[in-house]
Design a protein around this motif. Structure first.
Motif, short mmCIF file in Angstrom:
data_model
loop_
_atom_site.label_atom_id
_atom_site.label_comp_id
_atom_site.label_asym_id
_atom_site.label_seq_id
_atom_site.Cartn_x
_atom_site.Cartn_y
_atom_site.Cartn_z
N PRO A 79 5.14 40.17 42.45
CA PRO A 79 4.02 40.19 41.51
C PRO A 79 4.13 39.17 40.38
CG PRO A 79 5.37 42.18 41.31
CD PRO A 79 5.81 41.49 42.56
N ALA A 80 5.34 38.86 39.95
CA ALA A 80 5.48 37.87 38.87
C ALA A 80 4.93 36.52 39.30
CB ALA A 80 6.94 37.74 38.46
N LEU A 81 5.01 36.19 40.58
CA LEU A 81 4.47 34.92 41.06
C LEU A 81 2.96 34.91 40.97
CD1 LEU A 81 4.67 32.19 42.40
CD2 LEU A 81 4.93 33.33 44.61
N SER A 82 2.33 35.99 41.40
CA SER A 82 0.87 36.07 41.29
C SER A 82 0.43 35.98 39.83
CB SER A 82 0.38 37.38 41.91
OG SER A 82 -1.02 37.51 41.77
N GLN A 83 1.14 36.69 38.95
CA GLN A 83 0.80 36.67 37.53
C GLN A 83 0.96 35.28 36.93
OE1 GLN A 83 3.45 39.68 36.06
NE2 GLN A 83 2.50 41.27 37.31
N LEU A 86 -9.76 25.30 38.63
CA LEU A 86 -8.57 24.51 38.94
C LEU A 86 -7.73 25.19 40.02
CD1 LEU A 86 -7.45 23.30 35.40
CD2 LEU A 86 -8.28 21.89 37.28
N ARG A 87 -7.61 26.51 39.95
CA ARG A 87 -6.82 27.23 40.96
C ARG A 87 -7.43 27.08 42.34
NH1 ARG A 87 -6.94 31.50 37.17
NH2 ARG A 87 -8.21 32.74 38.61
N ASN A 88 -8.74 26.95 42.40
CA ASN A 88 -9.40 26.79 43.70
C ASN A 88 -9.10 25.44 44.34
OD1 ASN A 88 -10.60 29.30 43.55
ND2 ASN A 88 -12.55 28.53 42.76
N MET A 89 -8.75 24.45 43.52
CA MET A 89 -8.45 23.11 44.03
C MET A 89 -6.96 22.85 44.16
SD MET A 89 -11.05 21.29 44.87
CE MET A 89 -10.27 19.68 44.88
N ALA A 90 -6.18 23.30 43.19
CA ALA A 90 -4.76 22.97 43.13
C ALA A 90 -3.99 23.59 44.29
CB ALA A 90 -4.17 23.45 41.80
N LEU A 112 8.69 35.65 52.32
CA LEU A 112 7.41 35.01 52.61
C LEU A 112 7.58 33.51 52.71
CD1 LEU A 112 5.05 36.92 50.13
CD2 LEU A 112 5.22 37.29 52.59
N VAL A 113 6.75 32.89 53.54
CA VAL A 113 6.68 31.44 53.62
C VAL A 113 5.28 31.03 53.20
CG1 VAL A 113 6.83 29.40 55.09
CG2 VAL A 113 8.40 31.32 55.45
N ILE A 114 5.20 30.19 52.19
CA ILE A 114 3.93 29.78 51.60
C ILE A 114 3.67 28.33 51.96
CG2 ILE A 114 2.63 29.52 49.46
CD1 ILE A 114 4.79 31.51 48.25
N GLY A 115 2.59 28.07 52.67
CA GLY A 115 2.27 26.70 53.05
C GLY A 115 1.95 25.83 51.86
N ALA A 116 2.31 24.56 51.95
CA ALA A 116 2.19 23.66 50.80
C ALA A 116 0.75 23.40 50.39
CB ALA A 116 2.88 22.33 51.10
N THR A 117 -0.19 23.46 51.32
CA THR A 117 -1.59 23.21 50.96
C THR A 117 -2.35 24.49 50.63
OG1 THR A 117 -2.30 23.23 53.27
CG2 THR A 117 -1.67 21.10 52.34
N THR A 118 -1.66 25.61 50.56
CA THR A 118 -2.29 26.85 50.10
C THR A 118 -2.79 26.66 48.68
OG1 THR A 118 -0.72 28.12 51.43
CG2 THR A 118 -1.92 29.32 49.72
N THR A 119 -4.01 27.05 48.40
CA THR A 119 -4.51 26.89 47.04
C THR A 119 -3.86 27.93 46.13
OG1 THR A 119 -6.38 28.42 47.28
CG2 THR A 119 -6.74 26.11 47.90
N ASN A 120 -3.82 27.62 44.86
CA ASN A 120 -3.26 28.56 43.89
C ASN A 120 -4.05 29.87 43.88
OD1 ASN A 120 -1.51 26.50 43.33
ND2 ASN A 120 -2.03 26.33 41.17
N SER A 121 -5.36 29.77 44.07
CA SER A 121 -6.18 30.99 44.10
C SER A 121 -5.78 31.89 45.26
CB SER A 121 -7.66 30.63 44.19
OG SER A 121 -8.13 30.07 42.99
#
Length: 331
Positions: free
Chosen positions: A89-93, A103-107, A67-76
């Motif tokens: 799954p460990a990453l999501s957890q 905070l996850r919605n902003m970070a 997977l490639v995750i964009g840098a401005t993707t929110t944590n949520s």
């Protein structure tokens, strides 16, 4: 808070141009760490370049199955993405364990990697701190350090890295992609964070003015049977005392591959390669898990008041591995 200039980048090149040659510029994503540090005077940028609206968000498939995750993707958004939950799954957890929903919605993902330590002396301008002001000293060594590092620290700094997400990324061999005015580049997360050494203020290997654009997770690291466990001082959101991101690949009753990273114990996510070596090719037994934990902590050097972290981590590692074996056996 000191006065600063503000601009919103139109594209990546615009952001890089605004930061070129000016060490007082900071990129602004979610601001959940940077703005706090500005309020207490640790950070005093001359200009904030807002990169939140750049087209760098989202999670997409990579050709190798990663997977490639964009840098401005929110944590949520990262934690909720179905392919992240399925393949890593460990990453999501880890992300869900890291902060409240607000905070996850902003970070952002890129900002999470760059967040600074939560050592109390780092945020206290009246105290010496080599991470904040090189050469000033480390007040934590003889002061309050019950939640500080037991691995990889030095006489110049004993602070820990605060990110939960980065611990899971370390276990999955993540690669940090970034751009400079000279073009795109990338660096493995294993080399992204610098060892403490005698310059703890130099925290990562990014060139000056570089902008993180994405995090790549290789398909070879995908592990649906992975877990993240975190021990903290209270049930609500708090930084890790010790955390473990682990993954096991079991084949024919043996450990074909193992991935273990620790959080809350060092200045950076701590990849426990010695523990992984103990597990590979062996039967997944409690005794073998304890040997792996012993290997992971073999170089620990606890301070006066944080020795409890060593047995805590030594117990947490086998507990997570036992859980993974139980999950595999249920398949």
């Amino acid at each position: 808070m000191k006065e600063f200039a503000y601009s919103r980048a139109a594209d990546v090149r615009d952001a890089l141009t605004a930061a070129a040659g000016d060490r007082g510029v900071r990129y602004l994503g979610g601001g959940t760490n940077l703005v706090d540090l500005m309020k207490c005077g640790v950070e005093a940028p001359t200009r904030l370049v807002d990169v939140r609206r750049l087209p760098l968000d989202g999670v997409r498939d990579a050709p190798d199955g990663g997977l490639v995750i964009g840098a401005t993707t929110t944590n949520s958004d990262l934690a909720a993405h179905p392919e992240v939950r399925r393949r890593f799954p460990a990453l999501s957890q880890a992300v869900l364990a890291g902060a409240s929903g607000q905070l996850r919605n902003m970070a952002t993902v890129g900002g999470n990697l760059l967040q600074r330590t939560r050592c109390g002396y780092f945020a206290d301008l009246a105290s010496p701190c080599n991470k904040r002001a090189a050469g000033s000293g480390c007040a934590a060594i003889t002061g309050v350090h019950h939640n500080h590092a037991v691995l990889g620290h030095s006489e110049h700094c004993v602070a820990t890295h605060p990110s939960d997400m980065a611990v899971a990324l370390a276990a999955f061999d993540a690669v940090v992609r970034y751009e400079t005015v000279d073009g795109p580049a990338e660096i493995p997360l294993s080399r992204f964070y610098r060892p403490v050494g005698d310059r703890p203020d130099l925290e990562n290997a990014l060139p000056p003015g570089a902008l993180i654009t994405a995090i790549a997770l290789p398909g070879s690291a995908a592990s649906p049977r992975s877990r993240y466990r975190k021990v903290r001082e209270r049930a609500s959101y708090a930084f890790a005392i010790v955390s473990v991101a682990a993954a096991l690949d079991l084949r024919d009753g043996l450990v074909h591959d193992a991935r273990i990273a620790l959080g809350g114990v060092a200045s950076r996510p701590w990849r426990a390669t010695s523990a992984e070596a103990v597990l590979r090719g062996a039967r997944p037994t409690p005794d073998r898990f304890r040997l792996a934990a012993d290997a992971a902590l073999s170089t620990a050097e606890p301070l006066r008041d944080n020795g409890y972290k060593v047995p805590l981590a030594r117990n947490l590692i086998p507990a997570v591995l036992d859980e993974l074996v139980g999950t595999e056996n249920e398949r």
